[in-house]
Design an enzyme around this catalytic site. Sequence first.
Site, mmCIF file in Angstrom:
data_model
loop_
_atom_site.group_PDB
_atom_site.id
_atom_site.type_symbol
_atom_site.label_atom_id
_atom_site.label_comp_id
_atom_site.label_asym_id
_atom_site.label_seq_id
_atom_site.Cartn_x
_atom_site.Cartn_y
_atom_site.Cartn_z
ATOM 1 N N ASP A 125 8.013 -8.223 2.241
ATOM 2 C CA ASP A 125 8.952 -8.033 1.131
ATOM 3 C C ASP A 125 8.819 -9.197 0.151
ATOM 4 O OD1 ASP A 125 11.131 -7.548 -0.530
ATOM 5 O OD2 ASP A 125 12.569 -8.398 0.888
ATOM 6 N N ASN A 171 10.516 -9.348 -2.951
ATOM 7 C CA ASN A 171 11.617 -9.531 -3.900
ATOM 8 C C ASN A 171 12.986 -9.707 -3.248
ATOM 9 O OD1 ASN A 171 12.160 -6.960 -3.022
ATOM 10 N ND2 ASN A 171 11.782 -5.950 -4.985
ATOM 11 N N ASP A 189 14.800 -7.750 -1.271
ATOM 12 C CA ASP A 189 15.723 -6.629 -1.079
ATOM 13 C C ASP A 189 15.711 -6.114 0.354
ATOM 14 O OD1 ASP A 189 13.312 -5.282 -0.943
ATOM 15 O OD2 ASP A 189 13.784 -3.826 -2.523
ATOM 16 N N ASP A 219 7.061 -4.142 0.159
ATOM 17 C CA ASP A 219 6.629 -3.580 -1.114
ATOM 18 C C ASP A 219 5.157 -3.895 -1.360
ATOM 19 O OD1 ASP A 219 6.700 -6.329 -1.994
ATOM 20 O OD2 ASP A 219 8.837 -6.081 -2.439
ATOM 21 N N ASP A 258 -1.938 7.982 2.357
ATOM 22 C CA ASP A 258 -1.361 9.020 3.205
ATOM 23 C C ASP A 258 -1.155 10.270 2.349
ATOM 24 O OD1 ASP A 258 -0.204 10.086 5.592
ATOM 25 O OD2 ASP A 258 0.580 8.092 6.043
ATOM 26 N N ASP A 316 -1.480 14.036 6.760
ATOM 27 C CA ASP A 316 -0.349 14.202 7.675
ATOM 28 C C ASP A 316 -0.243 15.659 8.140
ATOM 29 O OD1 ASP A 316 2.153 12.864 8.741
ATOM 30 O OD2 ASP A 316 3.063 14.532 7.641
ATOM 31 N N GLU A 363 -4.632 14.330 10.677
ATOM 32 C CA GLU A 363 -3.683 14.265 11.797
ATOM 33 C C GLU A 363 -3.407 15.684 12.267
ATOM 34 O OE1 GLU A 363 0.757 12.506 12.845
ATOM 35 O OE2 GLU A 363 0.438 13.735 11.073
ATOM 36 N N ASP A 407 4.375 6.258 14.448
ATOM 37 C CA ASP A 407 5.100 7.238 15.253
ATOM 38 C C ASP A 407 5.113 6.909 16.741
ATOM 39 O OD1 ASP A 407 5.836 8.927 13.154
ATOM 40 O OD2 ASP A 407 3.982 10.093 13.272
#
Length: 559
Positions: A23, A25, A27, A31, A100, A196, A255, A328
């Site tokens: 991260d 920033n 939050d 990102d 993805d 996916d 997948e 997963d």
Amino acid sequence: MITETPWWKTAVVYQIYPRSFADSNGDGIGDLPGIIDRLDHLAGLGVDVLWLSPVYPSPQDDNGYDISDYQDIDPVFGTLADFDRLLAAVHERGMKLVMDLVVNHTSDEHPWFLESRSGRDNPKRDWYWWRAEPNNWGSFFSGSAWELDQASGEHYLHLFSRKQPDLNWENPEVRQAVYAMMRWWLDRGVDGFRMDVINAISKAPGLPDGEVRNGSRYGDGSPHYLCGPRIHEFLQEMHREVFAGRPERILTIGEMPGVTVDQAKRFTDPERREVDMVFQFEHVGLDRGEGRFDVRPLQLTDLKASLGAWQDGLNSTGWNSLYWNNHDQPRIVSRFGDDRSEHRVRSATMLATVLHLHRGTPFIYQGEELGMTNAPFEKLDDFRDIESLNHYAEAVAAGADPEQVLSALRVAGRDNARTPMQWDAGPNAGFTNGLSWLPVNPDHVEINAAAAVADPDSVYHHYRRLIDLRHTEPVVAHGDFTMLMPDDEQVYAFTRRYRATELLVLGNFSGSPASVPVPAGWEGAETVIANVSGTGPLPSTLTLAPWEARVHRRTGGRG
């Protein structure tokens, strides 16, 4: 006939779950700029390809796998300009980037679906599956696979969340819209797609009911939508429309839940031009009974039979993907190794050695190279994943003991893979200077990238050596595979052979010493890689230490 050796046969792929990687920033959510800041960690590891889990605009009902705009970046992750900077930085380091691709379904907030549900006479009504009377299929995320739309009085199909309506691939307009979007990303410079649940895009005509088993309220529709009647046609059309004629070789990974070895041979046969490799789930289902949360002990002989069958089945045609972890799956060192003792590092490196020495393209999931473990979730409020929360609600409503259900979530829940990346021993593991969206594992004080890079005997450096071996020793990528000791419940052993070079791979899947009969002709073979210090040439009699792994090489054998 395709004769060139694809670049990805000697490559190693690293999966980034952007929400939990870094991260920038404050939050509390990872990102794209955060990924850019950490690219040197991945370059130092030696990986060739980065696979990004979805960063598209999304309501985040399923953490980004519910996409509301295929051709933009969600503001929580950054901007398209940030993406372009990331792509350039990846390419500058000699790596590739795979996106993805989630096109079995969209978000219910995607403009396509908003039009589709706006009325029965809308031109996009047939872009999704609508029925006045739904069939009995159950959803992967518990409950019915159908949701009633009050305005039109019809139900729409969603194999996953009710906010993930399935696209109707029978409609050629849907397919062309998807292909146009894929070309847009390739023109932007991406190097491939991980697709996916791509084998769910073709549904059986009429959407027949599924078989009801084990007292379930719902039928198992998977025989009618996994590897459906037009799946090969759709994938071959995709190849013609999107990939054919491009000067660069694009990587495609499908997948495919429930896919068999024989089906995978067809999907990955280069002459058929469908996908380069598939993600299959057989080996990660061996410690489960009826579903993800019915946890059973792993039998090593089952693991060897499964992986061995895939090695044999795709030996002459097709190609394997190799993985223990992804977004997963719970952490492999907690699942098949020993994460709560002095053997965490050794069991993590043993598992890595055995996997990476198989024939196929290895995938590393973020934090795997550190030996990251499952998280100590204490209560239901600690979980975020829709699959776990829905399962808990349904199981408890059906009379299950809440604490037993929680115990299963702790072991098998997907949130185990999604806790933030552990960069250092400081607050929030260096992931963020804000409030992390999912709690950081408290073991980050010990298990973190800074400590691992500084320790030559760490899990990180063992992965780095395995990757280097794949890049420099042709037998790792190109050699054949022969399973040894298939009935042994403690030791995983096999050989790899390419031209005059052979490798012998040994891994002790237990916390107890294991005696191994050394195959004839291997005495004195040099050590290539090991996870126990001081390992020398192979002795004539061998006892493997707990969780020990070693790879030996000999040359001049069978040509």
